[in-house]
Design a protein around this motif. Structure first.
Motif, PDB file in Angstrom:
ATOM      1  N   PRO A 138       0.821  -1.209   0.000  1.00  0.00           N
ATOM      2  CA  PRO A 138       0.000   0.000   0.000  1.00  0.00           C
ATOM      3  C   PRO A 138       0.855   1.259   0.000  1.00  0.00           C
ATOM      4  O   PRO A 138       1.989   1.248   0.461  1.00  0.00           O
ATOM      5  CB  PRO A 138      -0.806  -0.131   1.302  1.00  0.00           C
ATOM      6  CG  PRO A 138       0.009  -1.034   2.170  1.00  0.00           C
ATOM      7  CD  PRO A 138       0.657  -2.002   1.240  1.00  0.00           C
ATOM      8  N   VAL A 139       0.301   2.314  -0.493  1.00  0.00           N
ATOM      9  CA  VAL A 139       0.959   3.594  -0.752  1.00  0.00           C
ATOM     10  C   VAL A 139       1.729   3.488  -2.066  1.00  0.00           C
ATOM     11  O   VAL A 139       1.481   4.254  -3.003  1.00  0.00           O
ATOM     12  CB  VAL A 139       1.889   4.067   0.388  1.00  0.00           C
ATOM     13  CG1 VAL A 139       2.510   5.430   0.037  1.00  0.00           C
ATOM     14  CG2 VAL A 139       1.124   4.156   1.707  1.00  0.00           C
ATOM     15  N   GLY A 169      -3.175  -2.125   3.490  1.00  0.00           N
ATOM     16  CA  GLY A 169      -3.172  -0.757   4.017  1.00  0.00           C
ATOM     17  C   GLY A 169      -4.574  -0.435   4.499  1.00  0.00           C
ATOM     18  O   GLY A 169      -5.440   0.001   3.731  1.00  0.00           O
ATOM     19  N   ILE A 215      -6.258   2.958   3.585  1.00  0.00           N
ATOM     20  CA  ILE A 215      -6.339   3.458   2.212  1.00  0.00           C
ATOM     21  C   ILE A 215      -7.803   3.786   1.882  1.00  0.00           C
ATOM     22  O   ILE A 215      -8.697   2.968   2.076  1.00  0.00           O
ATOM     23  CB  ILE A 215      -5.799   2.422   1.212  1.00  0.00           C
ATOM     24  CG1 ILE A 215      -4.303   2.168   1.438  1.00  0.00           C
ATOM     25  CG2 ILE A 215      -6.064   2.862  -0.225  1.00  0.00           C
ATOM     26  CD1 ILE A 215      -3.398   3.318   1.122  1.00  0.00           C
ATOM     27  N   CYS A 262      -5.786   9.106   5.616  1.00  0.00           N
ATOM     28  CA  CYS A 262      -4.712   8.694   4.710  1.00  0.00           C
ATOM     29  C   CYS A 262      -4.793   9.515   3.423  1.00  0.00           C
ATOM     30  O   CYS A 262      -5.797   9.452   2.708  1.00  0.00           O
ATOM     31  CB  CYS A 262      -4.827   7.205   4.391  1.00  0.00           C
ATOM     32  SG  CYS A 262      -3.561   6.587   3.267  1.00  0.00           S
ATOM     33  N   TYR A 275       4.827   3.888   4.699  1.00  0.00           N
ATOM     34  CA  TYR A 275       3.697   3.339   5.446  1.00  0.00           C
ATOM     35  C   TYR A 275       3.364   4.199   6.658  1.00  0.00           C
ATOM     36  O   TYR A 275       2.197   4.383   7.000  1.00  0.00           O
ATOM     37  CB  TYR A 275       3.999   1.911   5.909  1.00  0.00           C
ATOM     38  CG  TYR A 275       4.312   0.927   4.812  1.00  0.00           C
ATOM     39  CD1 TYR A 275       3.701   1.005   3.572  1.00  0.00           C
ATOM     40  CD2 TYR A 275       5.230  -0.098   5.026  1.00  0.00           C
ATOM     41  CE1 TYR A 275       3.996   0.094   2.563  1.00  0.00           C
ATOM     42  CE2 TYR A 275       5.520  -1.022   4.025  1.00  0.00           C
ATOM     43  CZ  TYR A 275       4.904  -0.918   2.802  1.00  0.00           C
ATOM     44  OH  TYR A 275       5.195  -1.818   1.809  1.00  0.00           O
ATOM     45  N   ALA A 318       2.180   8.038   5.572  1.00  0.00           N
ATOM     46  CA  ALA A 318       0.858   8.068   4.944  1.00  0.00           C
ATOM     47  C   ALA A 318      -0.268   7.661   5.886  1.00  0.00           C
ATOM     48  O   ALA A 318      -1.438   7.713   5.489  1.00  0.00           O
ATOM     49  CB  ALA A 318       0.847   7.151   3.721  1.00  0.00           C
ATOM     50  N   SER A 362      -1.033   4.717   6.783  1.00  0.00           N
ATOM     51  CA  SER A 362      -1.639   3.726   5.891  1.00  0.00           C
ATOM     52  C   SER A 362      -2.415   2.629   6.606  1.00  0.00           C
ATOM     53  O   SER A 362      -3.183   1.897   5.983  1.00  0.00           O
ATOM     54  CB  SER A 362      -0.545   3.075   5.030  1.00  0.00           C
ATOM     55  OG  SER A 362       0.362   2.347   5.852  1.00  0.00           O
ATOM     56  N   TRP A 411      -0.845   0.107   8.050  1.00  0.00           N
ATOM     57  CA  TRP A 411      -0.045  -1.075   7.703  1.00  0.00           C
ATOM     58  C   TRP A 411       0.361  -1.861   8.948  1.00  0.00           C
ATOM     59  O   TRP A 411       0.786  -1.313   9.954  1.00  0.00           O
ATOM     60  CB  TRP A 411       1.205  -0.601   6.972  1.00  0.00           C
ATOM     61  CG  TRP A 411       2.357  -1.563   6.932  1.00  0.00           C
ATOM     62  CD1 TRP A 411       3.377  -1.654   7.832  1.00  0.00           C
ATOM     63  CD2 TRP A 411       2.634  -2.538   5.931  1.00  0.00           C
ATOM     64  NE1 TRP A 411       4.274  -2.621   7.457  1.00  0.00           N
ATOM     65  CE2 TRP A 411       3.842  -3.190   6.286  1.00  0.00           C
ATOM     66  CE3 TRP A 411       1.984  -2.933   4.763  1.00  0.00           C
ATOM     67  CZ2 TRP A 411       4.402  -4.196   5.518  1.00  0.00           C
ATOM     68  CZ3 TRP A 411       2.545  -3.939   3.995  1.00  0.00           C
ATOM     69  CH2 TRP A 411       3.729  -4.554   4.370  1.00  0.00           C
ATOM     70  N   THR A 448       1.242   3.282  12.517  1.00  0.00           N
ATOM     71  CA  THR A 448       0.840   3.620  11.152  1.00  0.00           C
ATOM     72  C   THR A 448      -0.649   3.962  11.068  1.00  0.00           C
ATOM     73  O   THR A 448      -1.203   4.062   9.977  1.00  0.00           O
ATOM     74  CB  THR A 448       1.135   2.450  10.188  1.00  0.00           C
ATOM     75  OG1 THR A 448       0.355   1.306  10.587  1.00  0.00           O
ATOM     76  CG2 THR A 448       2.608   2.089  10.181  1.00  0.00           C
TER      77      THR A 448
END
Length: 386
Positions: A135-136, A161, A164, A169, A296, A299, A301, A303, A323
């Motif tokens: 992800p990202v 993620g 997301i 995010c 990660y 963002a 995310s 994660w 995260t």
């Protein structure tokens, strides 16, 4: 019996025990849910090399040797295929066998990477599912850098993620809906380790560089090295050894930096090259130091690595860099978030005070959230395959 085709990576990342376990646990979980599974992977002629890293034939390659050995050890030889050079050579099922299986399959699940080049296989199945493991990066590569990962081929998208598409995010969604999915863990492969067994080292398994930094709206989303350097003083500030099975070039100046600050560095090609050595390394650890890639973290995310999930399943607490997981998992015992070095040191002190409690909570988290059957049952419902 219902059928699933799985496209994943084992041969193309040889001697990476953690990587190979990702698809293996999907296969085992789907089989436990009653599916007939065929896992295939493609390898190109230019991707084959021998122990000396020289180009070689398919059957002489480390890719071939690793795939055959792993699938044989897991008793999966009857439900896999390694296709070489557009199917001109193969081990396991032939390209024609894979196509026949796909024509009767409910879905194709692609784990990470991009959709396979075999359009006949992609077109034969009733539903195409993509599992985003990066992800990202996946979203920015697609929407900003215009890389074609084949997402347009997918009917349903999933990502590890967990944030997301959420308000916290900032990463674009490629104008698609991303369903969240937890790491998939085969709990039988990961037995609970008695916390009374002596384990001194806090460890992790990592790649220093990974993907190249990427830019979005004036912000750079960077590599794991950036985050590790924020905590470089840690070994000198705690009483326990900190060890990393680290993929890093011997010529890296950063390797000297880590060793100078007291980090123990071991070679992942020796320590964690197979699923069993990967499991042994984790089971002999006291806890994981979960420092994640800057992308990660920055963002938000959501994660959590499949590696961290494996530590938890073993009853090994995870010190997890924050995260943005608080909306998805219970944090504080077993899974302990941190942002700063001071928070990390406090978390380690709490870990030592309540170690058995943290270990039991870690296993319970894995049973509640990462069990292959639970995670994949939810996937099937979200993909309208239940």
């Amino acid at each position: 019996m219902r059928k699933i085709v799985l496209c994943a990576t084992i041969a193309n990342k040889p001697y990476s025990g953690g990587q190979s376990l990702i698809p293996l646990q999907y296969i085992l979980g789907l089989k436990n849910l009653g599916f007939d599974v065929l896992c295939f992977e493609t390898v190109a002629a230019e991707q084959c090399w021998n122990d000396h890293q020289n180009p070689c034939s398919f059957v002489e390659s480390v890719q071939y040797e690793y795939f055959v050995r792993i699938m044989t050890a897991f008793s999966l030889t009857q439900c896999c295929s390694l296709l070489y050079d557009h199917g001109q050579q193969y081990w396991g099922a032939s390209l024609e066998d894979v196509l026949r299986f796909a024509c009767d399959a409910d879905a194709l699940i692609v784990i990470g990477g991009c959709f396979p080049a075999f359009s006949d296989i992609v077109g034969a199945v009733r539903k195409r599912i993509f599992i985003d493991q990066d992800p990202v990066y996946t979203q920015l590569w697609t929407s900003v850098y215009h890389a074609d990962l084949g997402l347009s081929e997918a009917d349903v998208l999933f990502t590890v993620g967990l944030n997301i598409g959420s308000a916290i995010c900032p990463i674009p969604t490629c104008e698609r809906t991303w369903n969240s999915i937890m790491p998939v863990i085969d709990l039988k492969f990961w037995p609970f380790v008695d916390p009374s067994i002596s384990a001194e080292k806090i460890t992790t398994i990592a790649s220093w560089r990974g993907f190249a930094p990427i830019e979005y709206q004036g912000e750079w989303y960077e590599q794991k090295a950036v985050e590790f350097k924020r905590f470089v003083d840690l070994p000198s500030r705690i009483k326990r050894p900190v060890e990393v099975a680290l993929s890093i070039h011997e010529g890296e100046e950063d390797l000297k930096l880590l060793r100078t600050h007291g980090w123990r560095i071991v070679d992942p090609r020796i320590q964690v090259s197979e699923p069993w050595s990967y499991r042994a390394y984790i089971s002999q650890s006291r806890a994981e130091l979960g420092i994640y890639a800057n992308a990660y973290v920055k963002a938000r995310s959501g994660w959590l690595s499949d590696r961290s999930a494996a530590y938890l399943a073993s009853g090994k607490p995870v010190l997890a860099q924050d995260t943005g997981l608080s909306n998805h998992l219970p944090l504080g015992t077993g899974l302990i978030p941190f942002t700063t070095e001071e928070e990390l040191i406090a978390a380690i002190e709490d870990l030592d005070k309540r170690y058995e409690e943290h270990c039991i909570a870690a296993r319970r988290l894995a049973e509640a959230y990462f069990s292959a059957e639970k995670v994949l049952s939810k996937l099937l419902v979200q993909a309208d395959l239940a």
